[in-house]
Scaffold this active site. Structure first.
Site, PDB file in Angstrom:
ATOM      1  N   LYS A  61       0.863  -1.187   0.000  1.00  0.00           N
ATOM      2  CA  LYS A  61       0.000   0.000   0.000  1.00  0.00           C
ATOM      3  C   LYS A  61       0.896   1.232   0.000  1.00  0.00           C
ATOM      4  O   LYS A  61       1.456   1.628   1.015  1.00  0.00           O
ATOM      5  CB  LYS A  61      -0.919   0.017   1.238  1.00  0.00           C
ATOM      6  CG  LYS A  61      -1.984   1.114   1.139  1.00  0.00           C
ATOM      7  CD  LYS A  61      -1.899   1.955   2.366  1.00  0.00           C
ATOM      8  CE  LYS A  61      -2.195   3.396   2.339  1.00  0.00           C
ATOM      9  NZ  LYS A  61      -1.959   4.268   1.251  1.00  0.00           N
ATOM     10  N   GLY A  65       6.468   5.511   8.082  1.00  0.00           N
ATOM     11  CA  GLY A  65       5.664   6.732   8.034  1.00  0.00           C
ATOM     12  C   GLY A  65       5.809   7.485   9.341  1.00  0.00           C
ATOM     13  O   GLY A  65       6.828   7.374  10.031  1.00  0.00           O
ATOM     14  N   SER A  66       4.781   8.234   9.678  1.00  0.00           N
ATOM     15  CA  SER A  66       4.862   9.090  10.859  1.00  0.00           C
ATOM     16  C   SER A  66       4.720   8.273  12.145  1.00  0.00           C
ATOM     17  O   SER A  66       4.157   7.179  12.149  1.00  0.00           O
ATOM     18  CB  SER A  66       3.749  10.135  10.792  1.00  0.00           C
ATOM     19  OG  SER A  66       2.498   9.469  10.798  1.00  0.00           O
ATOM     20  N   GLN A  89       1.704  19.703   3.595  1.00  0.00           N
ATOM     21  CA  GLN A  89       3.101  19.758   4.021  1.00  0.00           C
ATOM     22  C   GLN A  89       3.594  21.210   4.006  1.00  0.00           C
ATOM     23  O   GLN A  89       4.330  21.634   4.894  1.00  0.00           O
ATOM     24  CB  GLN A  89       3.920  18.887   3.062  1.00  0.00           C
ATOM     25  CG  GLN A  89       5.214  18.379   3.620  1.00  0.00           C
ATOM     26  CD  GLN A  89       5.064  17.554   4.870  1.00  0.00           C
ATOM     27  OE1 GLN A  89       4.057  16.888   5.068  1.00  0.00           O
ATOM     28  NE2 GLN A  89       6.054  17.622   5.743  1.00  0.00           N
ATOM     29  N   GLU A 134       9.532  16.908  14.726  1.00  0.00           N
ATOM     30  CA  GLU A 134       9.917  16.685  13.330  1.00  0.00           C
ATOM     31  C   GLU A 134       9.131  17.654  12.440  1.00  0.00           C
ATOM     32  O   GLU A 134       7.901  17.681  12.481  1.00  0.00           O
ATOM     33  CB  GLU A 134       9.598  15.246  12.912  1.00  0.00           C
ATOM     34  CG  GLU A 134      10.073  14.939  11.513  1.00  0.00           C
ATOM     35  CD  GLU A 134       9.677  13.546  11.026  1.00  0.00           C
ATOM     36  OE1 GLU A 134       8.514  13.157  11.223  1.00  0.00           O
ATOM     37  OE2 GLU A 134      10.540  12.872  10.443  1.00  0.00           O
TER      38      GLU A 134
HETATM   39  P1  NDP Z   1       1.990   8.816   7.246  1.00  0.00           P
HETATM   40  O1  NDP Z   1       2.198   8.161   8.553  1.00  0.00           O
HETATM   41  O2  NDP Z   1       0.957   9.853   7.129  1.00  0.00           O
HETATM   42  O3  NDP Z   1       1.645   7.719   6.119  1.00  0.00           O
HETATM   43  C1  NDP Z   1       2.470   6.612   5.871  1.00  0.00           C
HETATM   44  C2  NDP Z   1       1.644   5.525   5.198  1.00  0.00           C
HETATM   45  O4  NDP Z   1       0.658   5.043   6.119  1.00  0.00           O
HETATM   46  C3  NDP Z   1       0.868   6.009   3.977  1.00  0.00           C
HETATM   47  O5  NDP Z   1       0.824   4.986   3.009  1.00  0.00           O
HETATM   48  C4  NDP Z   1      -0.513   6.257   4.561  1.00  0.00           C
HETATM   49  O6  NDP Z   1      -1.556   6.213   3.611  1.00  0.00           O
HETATM   50  C5  NDP Z   1      -0.614   5.088   5.519  1.00  0.00           C
HETATM   51  N1  NDP Z   1      -1.651   5.236   6.547  1.00  0.00           N
HETATM   52  C6  NDP Z   1      -2.270   6.365   6.968  1.00  0.00           C
HETATM   53  N2  NDP Z   1      -3.206   6.055   7.918  1.00  0.00           N
HETATM   54  C7  NDP Z   1      -3.152   4.717   8.098  1.00  0.00           C
HETATM   55  C8  NDP Z   1      -3.852   3.806   8.943  1.00  0.00           C
HETATM   56  N3  NDP Z   1      -4.793   4.214   9.796  1.00  0.00           N
HETATM   57  N4  NDP Z   1      -3.571   2.495   8.871  1.00  0.00           N
HETATM   58  C9  NDP Z   1      -2.597   2.049   8.022  1.00  0.00           C
HETATM   59  N5  NDP Z   1      -1.906   2.870   7.190  1.00  0.00           N
HETATM   60  C10 NDP Z   1      -2.166   4.189   7.234  1.00  0.00           C
HETATM   61  O7  NDP Z   1       3.434   9.358   6.811  1.00  0.00           O
HETATM   62  P2  NDP Z   1       3.811  10.216   5.527  1.00  0.00           P
HETATM   63  O8  NDP Z   1       3.401   9.489   4.284  1.00  0.00           O
HETATM   64  O9  NDP Z   1       3.342  11.602   5.730  1.00  0.00           O
HETATM   65  O10 NDP Z   1       5.415  10.155   5.572  1.00  0.00           O
HETATM   66  C11 NDP Z   1       6.175  11.019   6.311  1.00  0.00           C
HETATM   67  C12 NDP Z   1       6.673  10.355   7.578  1.00  0.00           C
HETATM   68  O11 NDP Z   1       7.388   9.169   7.259  1.00  0.00           O
HETATM   69  C13 NDP Z   1       7.662  11.215   8.332  1.00  0.00           C
HETATM   70  O12 NDP Z   1       7.385  11.199   9.705  1.00  0.00           O
HETATM   71  C14 NDP Z   1       9.005  10.531   8.078  1.00  0.00           C
HETATM   72  O13 NDP Z   1       9.954  10.776   9.068  1.00  0.00           O
HETATM   73  C15 NDP Z   1       8.604   9.113   7.991  1.00  0.00           C
HETATM   74  N6  NDP Z   1       9.604   8.323   7.268  1.00  0.00           N
HETATM   75  C16 NDP Z   1      10.418   7.473   7.976  1.00  0.00           C
HETATM   76  C17 NDP Z   1      11.426   6.747   7.347  1.00  0.00           C
HETATM   77  C18 NDP Z   1      12.289   5.791   8.118  1.00  0.00           C
HETATM   78  O14 NDP Z   1      12.869   4.893   7.516  1.00  0.00           O
HETATM   79  N7  NDP Z   1      12.419   5.936   9.422  1.00  0.00           N
HETATM   80  C19 NDP Z   1      11.652   6.874   5.906  1.00  0.00           C
HETATM   81  C20 NDP Z   1      10.746   7.786   5.250  1.00  0.00           C
HETATM   82  C21 NDP Z   1       9.763   8.483   5.929  1.00  0.00           C
HETATM   83  P3  NDP Z   1      -2.091   7.572   2.906  1.00  0.00           P
HETATM   84  O15 NDP Z   1      -0.979   8.069   2.090  1.00  0.00           O
HETATM   85  O16 NDP Z   1      -3.243   7.094   2.113  1.00  0.00           O
HETATM   86  O17 NDP Z   1      -2.463   8.489   4.026  1.00  0.00           O
END
Ligand code: NDP
Length: 496
Positions: free
Chosen positions: A178, A231-232, A334, A388
């Site tokens: 996803k 992700g976050s 963003q 962050e």
């Molecule tokens: P998000 O947490 O908003 O989203 C990450 C993914 O999770 C997306 O595919 C999102 O889908 C999905 N998602 C959202 N809600 C849910 C849910 N309830 N259940 C399951 N999946 C869900 O992060 P961002 O995309 O905004 O990315 C930025 C963040 O990622 C930053 O905090 C960054 O630091 C972190 N990051 C960490 C890395 C690491 O290796 N440590 C590398 C790269 C980024 P949708 O897009 O549809 O909302």
């Protein structure tokens, strides 16, 4: 949080109708919102259920495929991707916004990961141990888990799927990917290339749709044996708790507040260049981006001046154009977040050394551009030093010793990446020893990773295991311990 009113916004399709759930994602170039890449159909929780069912069937076939053969599919995909490097990089720049040279670097990183994990097809294995019993061998086997879910963010739309999907596949799993809703096209190209390389249909399935719906459905599905999320922290914490509640394996890589420490014996020009690269490369939208500069006050002023000079020289614009050094933020949200944090920095009393504004001159008005921004005299406890921001904003803090630098740097909730610029080996080793981070760089920027060494963080930055290298593969396997009495008589003497 600031509102996004007045900013160009990627829309949802008019087909959605007022009040109805949008059925397509309007995939838009963040450098120019009039450049629509595609209307991508959104999937639903029912689609997830169907994808899992199909993946269960595909798993049976893929599991029976010898690992070296699985690896060859990845190797072929790496060759195909290499021949399409420019096409992929251009798509990545249009979809995510990073400049073309960075997009090329990201595509190459994904190719390296395919190559590394292709080789792992020959190496997946366990270990042998002597037994307490005669005529008995002990060994372990690594086996695939079954159907696994991979959830990725938008900021590395090619490399992130690559570093999770490749190990999952070579280990013999069926994968449901996803991708972030903002960047589905690059992820789709990854799937297409793997299928062209010979990956049987259904072994890797893409589901595109809102995380709150399709992501949620994946995390909750009882047949999904593992969830690998990046992700976050906010979403990661929820994903971790929900998947763990049904005893699925979970790995979450999350945010960072990565610091560079600069000591008086550092090469200051090298440090300034590394900090600028780490802070403003990829528009600061990297989990490993440099967002704190913790500098010894003996050299603080000189270093910050050098950083500011370099930051002011960066040309901001559409990443497809020659000479542009920093692209846009990924979307209106963003942009609003970054502008909000710049305002927070001002209110907190930090000194704005450069930048701080949205850029709207000429064609820039069509995108989500901000200036590279540096705050000096930042207080360690302030929000811009702790949270962050995920944008091109650097906070500089002056300290009087290495111990104080470590206290400040370790005083954040994250622990992903870190760096020190210094010459004295003793100072450097004390930093390596004392820093609370999963990755430490010495005389180099906080950013980057390589396929052959584990990647990931501690504290709020990561939980559940490292990615890349052998460790990244181990997550997608289960161990089986075998106790084999090859005469059938050893058991008589077994007291264990
Ligand atoms: P998000 O947490 O908003 O989203 C990450 C993914 O999770 C997306 O595919 C999102 O889908 C999905 N998602 C959202 N809600 C849910 C849910 N309830 N259940 C399951 N999946 C869900 O992060 P961002 O995309 O905004 O990315 C930025 C963040 O990622 C930053 O905090 C960054 O630091 C972190 N990051 C960490 C890395 C690491 O290796 N440590 C590398 C790269 C980024 P949708 O897009 O549809 O909302």
């Amino acid at each position: 949080m600031s509102t996004t009113r007045g900013l160009p916004q990627p829309g949802t399709s008019p087909q959605a109708g007022s009040g109805a759930r949008p059925r397509v994602i309007v995939d838009t170039n963040p450098a120019d919102v009039s450049d629509v890449l595609a209307d991508v159909p959104q999937q639903t929780a029912d689609d997830v259920a169907r994808a899992v069912e199909r993946a269960q069937d595909a798993f049976r076939v893929w599991r029976a495929t010898p690992p070296p053969e699985r690896g060859r599919v990845l190797a072929k995909a790496a060759v195909l991707a290499r021949t399409r490097l420019d096409e992929l990089a251009r798509l990545l720049t249009r979809e995510e916004g990073k400049i073309l040279s960075e997009a090329r670097g990201e595509v190459m990183k994904g190719i390296n990961l395919l190559e590394w994990y292709a080789g792992e097809g020959f190496r997946i294995g366990g270990k042998t141990r002597p037994s307490e019993m005669p005529t008995t061998v002990l060994f372990t086997l690594r086996e695939p888990l079954g159907v696994v879910a991979i959830i990725t963010p938008w900021n590395f739309p090619w490399a992130e799927p690559a570093w999770k999907v490749a190990p999952a596949l070579v280990a013999g799993n069926a994968v449901i990917l996803k991708p972030a809703s903002l960047t589905p096209l690059v992820a789709r190209r990854y799937l297409e290339i793997l299928e062209e390389a010979g990956l049987p249909k259904g072994v890797l399935t893409l589901v595109v749709g809102p995380g709150s719906e399709v992501g949620d459905a994946l995390v909750a599905h009882p047949a999904v044996r593992a969830v690998s999320f990046t992700g976050s922290c906010e979403i990661g914490g929820e994903v971790y708790a929900r998947a763990a509640r049904r005893l699925a394996k979970v790995s979450c890589e999350m945010g960072g507040k990565n610091a560079v420490v600069v000591m008086p014996d550092a090469d200051l020009e090298l440090a300034a260049a590394g900090i600028v690269q780490g802070a403003f490369g990829s528009t600061g939208q990297r989990c490993t981006a440099t967002s704190l500069c913790v500098v010894h006050r003996e050299v603080g002023r000189r270093l910050i001046d050098a950083i500011v000079d370099r930051a002011r020289a960066i040309r901001v614009g559409n990443g497809l154009e020659d000479g542009v050094g920093m692209g846009p933020l990924v979307d209106a949200n963003q942009l609003a977040t970054v502008l909000h944090y710049i305002e927070v920095g001002r209110v907190e009393g930090a000194r704005l050394a450069c930048g701080g504004r949205r850029l709207t001159d000429g064609a820039l008005a069509q995108g989500y551009f901000v200036e590279p921004t540096v705050f000096a005299d930042v207080q360690p406890g302030s929000r811009i030093a702790q949270e962050e921001i995920f944008g091109p904003v650097l906070s500089a803090i002056e300290v009087g010793s290495l111990d104080e630098a470590l206290r400040v740097t370790n005083g954040v909730r994250y622990g992903l990446s870190s760096s020190i610029y210094a010459s004295d080996a003793n100072t450097i080793m004390r930093f390596v020893d004392g820093i609370e981070a999963g990755m430490v760089h010495v005389n180099s920027p906080t950013v980057g990773g390589e396929a052959q060494i584990p990647f990931g963080g501690i504290k709020w930055s990561g939980v559940g295991g490292r990615e890349m290298a052998e460790e990244g593969l181990e997550f997608f396997t289960e161990l089986k311990s075998v106790f084999w009495d090859y005469t059938g008589r050893a058991r008589q003497t077994n007291v264990y």
